[in-house]
Design a protein around this motif. Structure first.
Motif, PDB file in Angstrom:
ATOM      1  N   GLY A   4      33.038  38.417  35.374  1.00 49.44           N
ATOM      2  CA  GLY A   4      33.992  37.333  35.501  1.00 49.44           C
ATOM      3  C   GLY A   4      33.276  36.022  35.724  1.00 49.44           C
ATOM      4  O   GLY A   4      32.133  35.847  35.343  1.00 49.44           O
ATOM      5  N   ILE A  45      37.434  34.137  47.030  1.00 45.87           N
ATOM      6  CA  ILE A  45      38.105  34.298  45.738  1.00 45.87           C
ATOM      7  C   ILE A  45      39.280  33.326  45.701  1.00 45.87           C
ATOM      8  O   ILE A  45      40.091  33.282  46.617  1.00 45.87           O
ATOM      9  CB  ILE A  45      38.643  35.737  45.547  1.00 45.87           C
ATOM     10  CG1 ILE A  45      37.540  36.773  45.756  1.00 45.87           C
ATOM     11  CG2 ILE A  45      39.338  35.882  44.201  1.00 45.87           C
ATOM     12  CD1 ILE A  45      36.458  36.753  44.713  1.00 45.87           C
ATOM     13  N   ARG A  47      42.131  32.249  42.894  1.00 44.05           N
ATOM     14  CA  ARG A  47      42.747  32.467  41.572  1.00 44.05           C
ATOM     15  C   ARG A  47      41.846  33.300  40.662  1.00 44.05           C
ATOM     16  O   ARG A  47      41.551  32.913  39.542  1.00 44.05           O
ATOM     17  CB  ARG A  47      43.089  31.153  40.903  1.00 44.05           C
ATOM     18  CG  ARG A  47      44.175  30.404  41.614  1.00 44.05           C
ATOM     19  CD  ARG A  47      44.640  29.237  40.806  1.00 44.05           C
ATOM     20  NE  ARG A  47      45.803  28.676  41.443  1.00 44.05           N
ATOM     21  CZ  ARG A  47      46.760  28.065  40.785  1.00 44.05           C
ATOM     22  NH1 ARG A  47      46.678  27.943  39.502  1.00 44.05           N
ATOM     23  NH2 ARG A  47      47.775  27.589  41.446  1.00 44.05           N
ATOM     24  N   SER A  48      41.371  34.409  41.161  1.00 44.10           N
ATOM     25  CA  SER A  48      40.539  35.369  40.426  1.00 44.10           C
ATOM     26  C   SER A  48      39.141  34.856  40.097  1.00 44.10           C
ATOM     27  O   SER A  48      38.436  35.461  39.310  1.00 44.10           O
ATOM     28  CB  SER A  48      41.222  35.821  39.132  1.00 44.10           C
ATOM     29  OG  SER A  48      42.469  36.405  39.413  1.00 44.10           O
TER      30      SER A  48
END
Length: 64
Positions: A4, A45, A47-48
């Motif tokens: 991510g 973290i 919002r992801s």
């Protein structure tokens, strides 16, 4: 391994910055450390997105 997006940045005091971010954003704290000599870092973290904030006392930036 982290998959991510991670955002890394440096502030004068990451733990003080973390307290401000908690007031402003809906975050999940993953880790917050305070090392001797004023060094600290934190991961949270938002919002992801994983955010890594590291402290450095010799930077020229906004003070928290």
């Amino acid at each position: 391994m982290i998959k991510g997006t991670e955002i890394d940045f440096v502030v004068r005091n990451s733990l003080k910055a973390l307290e401000l971010y908690k007031e402003i954003f809906d975050i999940k704290v993953v880790e917050a450390t305070e090392y001797p000599g004023g060094s600290s870092q934190q991961f949270h973290i938002r919002r992801s997105v994983r955010v890594h904030v590291d402290a450095a006392s010799n930077i020229s930036s906004l003070e928290f």
